[in-house]
Design a protein around this motif. Structure first.
Motif, PDB file in Angstrom:
ATOM      1  N   GLN A 212       0.810  -1.218   0.000  1.00 34.97           N
ATOM      2  CA  GLN A 212       0.000   0.000   0.000  1.00 34.97           C
ATOM      3  C   GLN A 212       0.848   1.275   0.000  1.00 34.97           C
ATOM      4  OE1 GLN A 212      -2.851  -0.433   3.210  1.00 34.97           O
ATOM      5  NE2 GLN A 212      -3.602  -2.380   2.420  1.00 34.97           N
ATOM      6  N   MET A 213       1.925   1.252  -0.788  1.00 36.32           N
ATOM      7  CA  MET A 213       2.825   2.397  -0.880  1.00 36.32           C
ATOM      8  C   MET A 213       2.923   2.946  -2.305  1.00 36.32           C
ATOM      9  SD  MET A 213       4.254   3.512   1.914  1.00 36.32           S
ATOM     10  CE  MET A 213       2.997   3.227   3.130  1.00 36.32           C
ATOM     11  N   GLU A 214       1.907   2.684  -3.122  1.00 37.29           N
ATOM     12  CA  GLU A 214       1.967   3.190  -4.489  1.00 37.29           C
ATOM     13  C   GLU A 214       2.007   4.713  -4.519  1.00 37.29           C
ATOM     14  OE1 GLU A 214      -0.104   2.467  -8.864  1.00 37.29           O
ATOM     15  OE2 GLU A 214      -1.147   1.792  -7.066  1.00 37.29           O
ATOM     16  N   TRP A 215       1.317   5.347  -3.562  1.00 34.89           N
ATOM     17  CA  TRP A 215       1.316   6.813  -3.517  1.00 34.89           C
ATOM     18  C   TRP A 215       2.740   7.349  -3.328  1.00 34.89           C
ATOM     19  CZ3 TRP A 215       3.242   9.465   0.665  1.00 34.89           C
ATOM     20  CH2 TRP A 215       3.434   8.714   1.834  1.00 34.89           C
ATOM     21  N   LEU A 216       3.546   6.679  -2.478  1.00 34.13           N
ATOM     22  CA  LEU A 216       4.917   7.129  -2.229  1.00 34.13           C
ATOM     23  C   LEU A 216       5.774   6.932  -3.473  1.00 34.13           C
ATOM     24  CD1 LEU A 216       7.012   8.238  -0.272  1.00 34.13           C
ATOM     25  CD2 LEU A 216       7.429   5.889   0.514  1.00 34.13           C
ATOM     26  N   TRP A 217       5.593   5.810  -4.145  1.00 34.33           N
ATOM     27  CA  TRP A 217       6.309   5.541  -5.394  1.00 34.33           C
ATOM     28  C   TRP A 217       6.040   6.660  -6.406  1.00 34.33           C
ATOM     29  CZ3 TRP A 217       9.402   1.626  -7.660  1.00 34.33           C
ATOM     30  CH2 TRP A 217       9.449   1.627  -9.048  1.00 34.33           C
ATOM     31  N   ARG A 218       4.759   7.000  -6.568  1.00 34.78           N
ATOM     32  CA  ARG A 218       4.392   8.022  -7.538  1.00 34.78           C
ATOM     33  C   ARG A 218       4.955   9.387  -7.147  1.00 34.78           C
ATOM     34  NH1 ARG A 218      -1.701   8.341  -9.016  1.00 34.78           N
ATOM     35  NH2 ARG A 218      -0.782   9.608 -10.663  1.00 34.78           N
ATOM     36  N   MET A 219       4.919   9.701  -5.853  1.00 36.84           N
ATOM     37  CA  MET A 219       5.413  11.004  -5.416  1.00 36.84           C
ATOM     38  C   MET A 219       6.923  11.126  -5.632  1.00 36.84           C
ATOM     39  SD  MET A 219       4.981  12.976  -1.772  1.00 36.84           S
ATOM     40  CE  MET A 219       6.251  12.014  -0.934  1.00 36.84           C
ATOM     41  N   LEU A 220       7.669  10.052  -5.354  1.00 31.98           N
ATOM     42  CA  LEU A 220       9.118  10.085  -5.541  1.00 31.98           C
ATOM     43  C   LEU A 220       9.482  10.199  -7.017  1.00 31.98           C
ATOM     44  CD1 LEU A 220      10.241   7.407  -2.917  1.00 31.98           C
ATOM     45  CD2 LEU A 220      10.461   9.891  -2.754  1.00 31.98           C
ATOM     46  N   GLU A 221       8.605   9.672  -7.894  1.00 27.26           N
ATOM     47  CA  GLU A 221       8.854   9.793  -9.333  1.00 27.26           C
ATOM     48  C   GLU A 221       8.578  11.200  -9.851  1.00 27.26           C
ATOM     49  OE1 GLU A 221       6.889   6.732 -11.666  1.00 27.26           O
ATOM     50  OE2 GLU A 221       8.877   5.819 -11.826  1.00 27.26           O
ATOM     51  N   ASN A 222       7.606  11.887  -9.216  1.00 26.71           N
ATOM     52  CA  ASN A 222       7.227  13.224  -9.694  1.00 26.71           C
ATOM     53  C   ASN A 222       6.910  14.133  -8.504  1.00 26.71           C
ATOM     54  OD1 ASN A 222       6.308  15.447 -11.104  1.00 26.71           O
ATOM     55  ND2 ASN A 222       5.065  14.259 -12.521  1.00 26.71           N
ATOM     56  N   PRO A 223       7.916  14.447  -7.672  1.00 23.05           N
ATOM     57  CA  PRO A 223       7.647  15.227  -6.459  1.00 23.05           C
ATOM     58  C   PRO A 223       7.129  16.628  -6.730  1.00 23.05           C
ATOM     59  CG  PRO A 223      10.012  15.021  -6.826  1.00 23.05           C
ATOM     60  CD  PRO A 223       9.347  14.099  -7.804  1.00 23.05           C
TER      61      PRO A 223
END
Length: 251
Positions: A212-223
């Motif tokens: 349940q960390m997809e949101w963190l993955w996406r944020m690190l890709e496009n902060p």
């Protein structure tokens, strides 16, 4: 599962895939359109101030939970729903469309991404008919005359299922307009789902989604684009969690 914002309320009214499949199959069989929205925390933020977005959500026929916080809140409220991200619904809906000989249209993203995603879908579902691909220009108004032209094209092409990849709130606004202008078309708002299929965007690995960390993955890709969005989401989360608990206590 109901969510309230000031005097506005909306519900996740489709709890799982079996229910959605039954509802969509009935619409396909009757050649009736629908609008399917995928509720997440970012939408709840936008719904606090965007009156057009609220009206668009009211026009949706089906709403599912797209985001773990929505699922957590449903469990707290003792009204559990299943996580159903838009990206995960594309293939099942395509298989259903193929079984019932329903033509599929793709609207949004770019011409290259639409072409690649259509090829990927037809490779995975060989009997699928993707008949229409439209990438609106930059600055596209989902409530303007150009939107009506696209909607009329979808209906004249006999499209029964249209995946909209415009991002919120444009895709929900477009779907709401489509319920009036192209009532025989079923609209599914799926965000970046087509870009994931085409490979123009890379989705988080399955293990990241499992924890349940997809949101963190996406944020690190496009902060630059997502950091403030997620901070606004976190800011409203405690209040909605408390409302969910209150719903549970009220029985």
């Amino acid at each position: 599962m109901e969510f309230s914002i000031d005097q506005y309320s909306l519900s996740v009214d489709v709890p799982d895939w079996d229910t959605l499949e039954r509802l969509v199959a009935a619409r396909f069989a009757d050649k009736q359109g629908f609008a399917l929205a995928t509720l997440n925390l970012d939408h709840l933020v936008k719904l606090r101030s965007d009156m057009d977005f609220r009206a668009a959500y009211k026009a949706q026929d089906f709403v599912v939970a797209d985001g773990n916080p929505i699922v957590w809140m449903s469990r707290l409220a003792a009204q559990p729903v299943t996580l159903m991200p838009g990206s995960d619904m594309i293939l099942p809906l395509c298989r259903l469309a193929a079984q019932m000989d329903v033509a599929v249209g793709l609207v949004g993203t770019t011409d290259a991404s639409l072409k690649a995603s259509a090829e990927a879908l037809m490779a995975k579902v060989p009997s699928l008919r993707v008949t229409t691909r439209i990438a609106p220009p930059f600055g596209f108004d989902p409530q303007g005359g150009q939107a009506d032209e696209i909607l009329r094209t979808l209906e004249s092409d006999g499209v029964g299922l249209c995946f909209i990849a415009l991002g919120a709130p444009k895709q929900e606004l477009f779907a709401a307009r489509g319920r009036v202008t192209a009532p025989s078309v079923g609209f599914a708002s799926i965000g970046a789902g087509l870009d994931f299929l085409s490979g123009s965007q890379v989705r988080a690995p399955r293990w990241v989604r499992t924890i349940q960390m997809e949101w963190l993955w996406r944020m690190l890709e496009n902060p630059g684009r997502l950091f403030l969005r997620y901070m606004r989401c976190f800011a409203i989360l405690p209040g909605h969690l408390l409302k969910s608990l209150a719903m549970r206590w009220r029985g």
